[in-house]
Design a protein around this motif. Sequence first.
Motif, mmCIF file in Angstrom:
data_model
loop_
_atom_site.group_PDB
_atom_site.id
_atom_site.type_symbol
_atom_site.label_atom_id
_atom_site.label_comp_id
_atom_site.label_asym_id
_atom_site.label_seq_id
_atom_site.Cartn_x
_atom_site.Cartn_y
_atom_site.Cartn_z
ATOM 1 N N HIS A 18 -38.635 -58.960 40.164
ATOM 2 C CA HIS A 18 -39.449 -58.681 41.912
ATOM 3 C C HIS A 18 -38.707 -58.506 43.051
ATOM 4 N N LEU A 19 -39.510 -57.557 43.418
ATOM 5 C CA LEU A 19 -38.823 -56.272 44.723
ATOM 6 C C LEU A 19 -38.617 -58.280 46.335
ATOM 7 N N SER A 20 -37.801 -58.034 46.533
ATOM 8 C CA SER A 20 -37.896 -58.767 47.915
ATOM 9 C C SER A 20 -37.960 -60.396 47.458
ATOM 10 N N VAL A 21 -37.226 -60.733 46.504
ATOM 11 C CA VAL A 21 -36.765 -62.217 45.291
ATOM 12 C C VAL A 21 -35.837 -62.219 45.754
ATOM 13 N N PRO A 22 -34.366 -63.115 45.896
ATOM 14 C CA PRO A 22 -33.166 -63.175 45.098
ATOM 15 C C PRO A 22 -32.769 -63.924 43.676
ATOM 16 N N ALA A 23 -32.726 -62.863 42.856
ATOM 17 C CA ALA A 23 -32.037 -63.666 41.349
ATOM 18 C C ALA A 23 -32.061 -65.338 41.963
ATOM 19 N N LYS A 24 -32.798 -66.413 40.720
ATOM 20 C CA LYS A 24 -32.144 -67.509 40.725
ATOM 21 C C LYS A 24 -31.091 -67.991 40.740
ATOM 22 N N PHE A 25 -30.723 -68.819 41.363
ATOM 23 C CA PHE A 25 -29.749 -68.942 40.303
ATOM 24 C C PHE A 25 -29.190 -71.034 40.407
ATOM 25 N N PRO A 26 -29.307 -71.417 39.556
ATOM 26 C CA PRO A 26 -28.271 -71.161 38.442
ATOM 27 C C PRO A 26 -29.270 -70.511 37.415
ATOM 28 N N ASP A 27 -29.215 -69.251 36.407
ATOM 29 C CA ASP A 27 -30.446 -69.831 35.553
ATOM 30 C C ASP A 27 -30.553 -70.672 34.783
ATOM 31 N N GLY A 28 -31.518 -70.662 34.040
ATOM 32 C CA GLY A 28 -31.507 -71.313 33.237
ATOM 33 C C GLY A 28 -30.763 -71.605 32.024
ATOM 34 N N TRP A 29 -31.271 -70.169 31.280
ATOM 35 C CA TRP A 29 -30.763 -70.037 29.897
ATOM 36 C C TRP A 29 -29.634 -70.206 29.859
ATOM 37 N N GLU A 30 -28.699 -69.860 31.519
ATOM 38 C CA GLU A 30 -26.544 -70.104 31.141
ATOM 39 C C GLU A 30 -26.977 -71.919 30.908
ATOM 40 N N ALA A 31 -27.680 -72.078 32.198
ATOM 41 C CA ALA A 31 -27.039 -73.605 32.373
ATOM 42 C C ALA A 31 -27.495 -74.590 31.482
ATOM 43 N N ASN A 32 -28.119 -73.966 30.210
ATOM 44 C CA ASN A 32 -28.820 -74.598 28.920
ATOM 45 C C ASN A 32 -27.495 -74.498 27.728
ATOM 46 N N GLN A 33 -27.105 -73.310 28.135
ATOM 47 C CA GLN A 33 -25.550 -73.367 26.904
ATOM 48 C C GLN A 33 -24.506 -73.789 27.375
ATOM 49 N N VAL A 34 -24.634 -73.713 28.793
ATOM 50 C CA VAL A 34 -23.406 -74.601 29.684
ATOM 51 C C VAL A 34 -23.417 -76.171 28.525
ATOM 52 N N VAL A 35 -24.588 -77.008 28.869
ATOM 53 C CA VAL A 35 -24.758 -78.280 28.766
ATOM 54 C C VAL A 35 -24.411 -78.505 26.758
ATOM 55 N N MET A 36 -25.190 -77.532 26.151
ATOM 56 C CA MET A 36 -25.044 -77.383 24.560
ATOM 57 C C MET A 36 -23.705 -77.206 24.006
ATOM 58 N N ALA A 37 -22.928 -76.228 24.692
ATOM 59 C CA ALA A 37 -21.468 -76.530 24.563
ATOM 60 C C ALA A 37 -20.813 -77.773 25.028
ATOM 61 N N LYS A 38 -21.011 -78.217 25.659
ATOM 62 C CA LYS A 38 -20.177 -79.807 26.034
ATOM 63 C C LYS A 38 -21.110 -80.793 24.802
ATOM 64 N N LEU A 39 -22.144 -80.634 24.905
ATOM 65 C CA LEU A 39 -22.871 -82.053 23.498
ATOM 66 C C LEU A 39 -22.328 -81.479 22.152
ATOM 67 N N VAL A 40 -22.232 -80.609 22.410
ATOM 68 C CA VAL A 40 -21.970 -80.306 20.708
ATOM 69 C C VAL A 40 -20.217 -80.799 19.594
ATOM 70 N N ASP A 41 -19.772 -81.260 21.016
ATOM 71 C CA ASP A 41 -18.527 -81.859 20.623
ATOM 72 C C ASP A 41 -18.624 -82.952 20.669
ATOM 73 N N HIS A 42 -20.077 -83.547 20.610
ATOM 74 C CA HIS A 42 -20.200 -85.272 20.766
ATOM 75 C C HIS A 42 -21.666 -85.460 20.082
ATOM 76 N N ARG A 43 -21.513 -84.463 19.119
ATOM 77 C CA ARG A 43 -22.503 -84.499 18.068
ATOM 78 C C ARG A 43 -22.433 -85.520 17.044
ATOM 79 N N VAL A 44 -23.415 -86.624 17.032
ATOM 80 C CA VAL A 44 -23.791 -87.291 15.604
ATOM 81 C C VAL A 44 -25.148 -86.701 15.129
ATOM 82 N N ALA A 45 -24.920 -86.386 13.678
ATOM 83 C CA ALA A 45 -26.276 -85.775 12.910
ATOM 84 C C ALA A 45 -26.960 -87.442 12.114
ATOM 85 N N ALA A 46 -28.246 -87.143 12.452
ATOM 86 C CA ALA A 46 -28.703 -88.258 11.529
ATOM 87 C C ALA A 46 -28.670 -88.494 10.775
#
Length: 447
Positions: free
Chosen positions: A419-447
């Motif tokens: 939107h015009l006159s609206v700064p881009a919001k950071f952190p981006d939710g998609w990227e933040a989720n990717q960072v967290v999942m990249a950490k969690l996959v190393d600590h995965r336990v399959a049920a």
Amino acid sequence: MTPDDNTPDPARAAEAVTAAILADLASTDHRAVVVDSPPGAGKSTLVVRAAGDLVDGGERPIIIAQTNNQVDDLVIRLATEHPDLPVGRLSGGNYTAPAAITDLANATVGGTLADLAGCGLVVGTSAKVATVRDGTFGWAILDEAYQMRSDMLLQVVPRFDRGLFVGDPGQLDPFTVVGTERWIGLPHDPTQNGVTVLLEHNEGTPVHRLPVSWRLPACAAPTISQAFYPFTGFSAGTTHGVRSLRFRSAGFGGTDLDETLAMAFTTGWALHELPRRHVPRTDTETLRTAAGLACRLLERGAVGVCERHPGERDLSASDIAIGVAHRDQAGLVRSVLAQAPNPTARQVAVDTANRLQGREFEVVIVVHPLSGRRDATAFHLEAGRLCVLTSRHRQACIVVAREGIVDILDSHPSTDPVHLSVPAKFPDGWEANQVVMAKLVDHRVAA
């Protein structure tokens, strides 16, 4: 364990920032001072200390928080740490003070400022302060300021001349039940948080950033910092090895729950991954698993060591939280815990991210907002929601989810409109989720 010679002392770094904040309070150069804080950085400690300094300097400040629980906690802490200071609790007519406040000799509850005329400082919610039509204060301290809508800020600013705004910019934005599209891009968007609007219209306002999280362990702070505070960052107040968890009893006939708990106790993180399946948000298997992890932790008798309790301490149900995205999910988890053989299980805190915001626990079990979904909506991708859920813990965070979240993220990249006159919001939710999942996959336990 202490930091090595090349590692900045976190206590010294935090004290240096606090000293700079208090110096700005003592100066008359600015009408407002903003303090950004990561999770567990000591916002409440700063508020109490700043209030004491203002009172010692001859001021009678008002402290404004966003919920009754936040106000009650501040009143109790202020009255306890300043026993000679009369503290006023400004409240509505239907408010009932808890015993922890009524038992304080130096705390007074009143419905008007006149009722609290003899108090050295006043504490109230923003909603209550907005109803006050007479009386002003030289200073106001606004706690959890990023959770205050700008329209509410405009209603309370007539009550004070200068303000200290303290809050966490990485957590959830103010909540509204109406559509916000009509205001996007306007100079005074009433649905924006008050701090953002304040900074947009008051150039030169000093902004300080608390550099240390005293809540998050050393294993969690880097991930949370990278995911949700990519431009400011922060460090943990403790080093690896200071905090640890163990069980008093072995997990005989160990289950996947025991394996997940072992992973969390060893590394501070665990991803308990259920089979891939598209399910409604009230997925019984996922929610029962979250409750089962809490019950199993209590059954085996978890014991924690930390800088507060170097001689070990048994974890109780009140040290555990289960965080979810929706209220109906919380209701189902509570019903499962209510039927648990261990009656103390019902004392486990179960709530949404909105209500867990600001609280602290030893172990947090998170039902991932994207678990079992076919798509990734703006609500479920909200960075602030995941930030709250994954930053409440002092020892370990366990995420319960169905397999496939990474695939959902890859197939639903961020498509937020610009939107015009609206700064881009950071952190981006998609990227933040990717960072967290990249950490969690190393600590995965399959049920």
